[in-house]
Design an enzyme around this catalytic site. Structure first.
Site, short mmCIF file in Angstrom:
data_model
loop_
_atom_site.label_atom_id
_atom_site.label_comp_id
_atom_site.label_asym_id
_atom_site.label_seq_id
_atom_site.Cartn_x
_atom_site.Cartn_y
_atom_site.Cartn_z
N LYS A 131 0.82 -1.22 0.00
CA LYS A 131 0.00 0.00 0.00
C LYS A 131 0.86 1.27 0.00
O LYS A 131 2.07 1.23 0.26
CB LYS A 131 -0.92 -0.03 1.22
N TYR A 139 -12.61 -2.36 -3.30
CA TYR A 139 -13.09 -2.36 -1.91
C TYR A 139 -14.61 -2.24 -1.82
O TYR A 139 -15.14 -1.87 -0.77
CB TYR A 139 -12.41 -1.24 -1.13
N THR A 179 -5.00 -7.05 11.02
CA THR A 179 -5.31 -5.81 10.30
C THR A 179 -4.81 -4.58 11.05
O THR A 179 -4.23 -3.66 10.46
CB THR A 179 -6.84 -5.69 10.09
N ARG A 196 2.86 -6.30 9.26
CA ARG A 196 2.15 -5.15 9.85
C ARG A 196 2.76 -4.72 11.18
O ARG A 196 2.81 -3.53 11.49
CB ARG A 196 0.67 -5.45 9.98
N ASN A 208 -1.98 0.34 6.80
CA ASN A 208 -1.47 -0.93 7.33
C ASN A 208 -0.61 -1.71 6.32
O ASN A 208 -0.46 -2.92 6.42
CB ASN A 208 -2.61 -1.77 7.90
N HIS A 237 -2.24 -5.53 1.78
CA HIS A 237 -3.52 -6.22 1.68
C HIS A 237 -3.25 -7.64 1.22
O HIS A 237 -2.37 -7.88 0.40
CB HIS A 237 -4.44 -5.54 0.65
N GLU A 267 -9.87 -10.96 -7.13
CA GLU A 267 -8.96 -9.82 -7.00
C GLU A 267 -7.83 -9.89 -8.03
O GLU A 267 -7.46 -8.87 -8.63
CB GLU A 267 -8.41 -9.77 -5.57
P1 CMP Z 1 -7.37 -4.55 3.87
O1 CMP Z 1 -6.90 -5.92 4.21
O2 CMP Z 1 -6.81 -3.90 2.69
O3 CMP Z 1 -8.97 -4.60 3.71
C1 CMP Z 1 -9.82 -3.53 4.07
C2 CMP Z 1 -9.07 -2.40 4.66
O4 CMP Z 1 -9.85 -1.44 5.32
C3 CMP Z 1 -8.13 -2.90 5.72
O5 CMP Z 1 -7.09 -3.61 5.13
C4 CMP Z 1 -7.76 -1.62 6.43
O6 CMP Z 1 -6.65 -0.98 5.84
C5 CMP Z 1 -8.99 -0.76 6.21
N1 CMP Z 1 -9.67 -0.59 7.49
C6 CMP Z 1 -10.24 -1.52 8.25
N2 CMP Z 1 -10.75 -0.96 9.36
C7 CMP Z 1 -10.47 0.37 9.28
C8 CMP Z 1 -10.75 1.47 10.11
N3 CMP Z 1 -11.40 1.31 11.27
N4 CMP Z 1 -10.32 2.68 9.70
C9 CMP Z 1 -9.67 2.82 8.51
N5 CMP Z 1 -9.39 1.80 7.68
C10 CMP Z 1 -9.78 0.59 8.07
#
Ligand code: CMP
Length: 138
Positions: free
Chosen positions: A9, A49, A91, A102, A112, A115, A126
């Site tokens: 990311k 998303y 996450t 992470r 984070n 993905h 995907e």
């Molecule tokens: P990812 O695995 O890319 O899938 C969905 C993404 O949403 C997740 O990683 C996070 O980066 C993001 N995400 C999940 N919860 C939150 C949150 N509370 N605030 C902002 N981003 C979030």
């Protein structure tokens, strides 16, 4: 052999951490069988998303994913989906185990760093959004 889809990311690409993340991926036995650095468009991020469209963080997530280049990848290994989720860690980096991407690299639950697909079914969906079969070479 199973495949999973990965994104390095913007928070990681901006801090020059693509190589570090790739070293952790390869060190865990996952093979990078396709990889491209792209500037994601708003349409691509929104589609990718879509499942989170009703979540309060959706707008922020789309904005973040289009804020700088990302590296999209296909990873291959036995149990690639589960293996990569283990390598990524939770996450929320505050909840991620030591030694995970992470824990070592991510800044926050939003920024984070990586993905990874959550199922084989979603991995196929995907991967198809970013790669043709001809671009995936083991
Ligand atoms: P990812 O695995 O890319 O899938 C969905 C993404 O949403 C997740 O990683 C996070 O980066 C993001 N995400 C999940 N919860 C939150 C949150 N509370 N605030 C902002 N981003 C979030």
């Amino acid at each position: 052999m199973e495949r999973t889809f990965s994104i390095i990311k913007p928070d990681a690409t901006k801090r020059n951490l693509t190589g570090k993340v790739n070293a952790m991926i390869e060190g865990a036995g996952l093979r990078i069988v396709a990889q491209r650095r792209i500037q994601m468009t708003e349409a691509q991020a929104k589609r990718f998303y879509e499942v989170h469209a009703e979540r309060p963080f959706y707008g922020e997530l789309v904005e973040f994913m289009t804020s700088a280049p990302v590296v999209v990848q296909v990873l291959e290994a036995d149990n690639a989906v589960a293996k990569y989720r283990e390598v990524m860690g939770a996450t929320n980096p505050e909840e991620a185990d030591a030694g995970t991407i992470r824990k070592e690299v991510a800044l926050s639950i939003g920024e984070n760093s990586v993905h990874g697909s959550d199922s084989q079914e979603n991995a196929a969906i995907e991967i198809a959004q970013f790669f043709s079969e001809a671009e995936i070479v083991g």
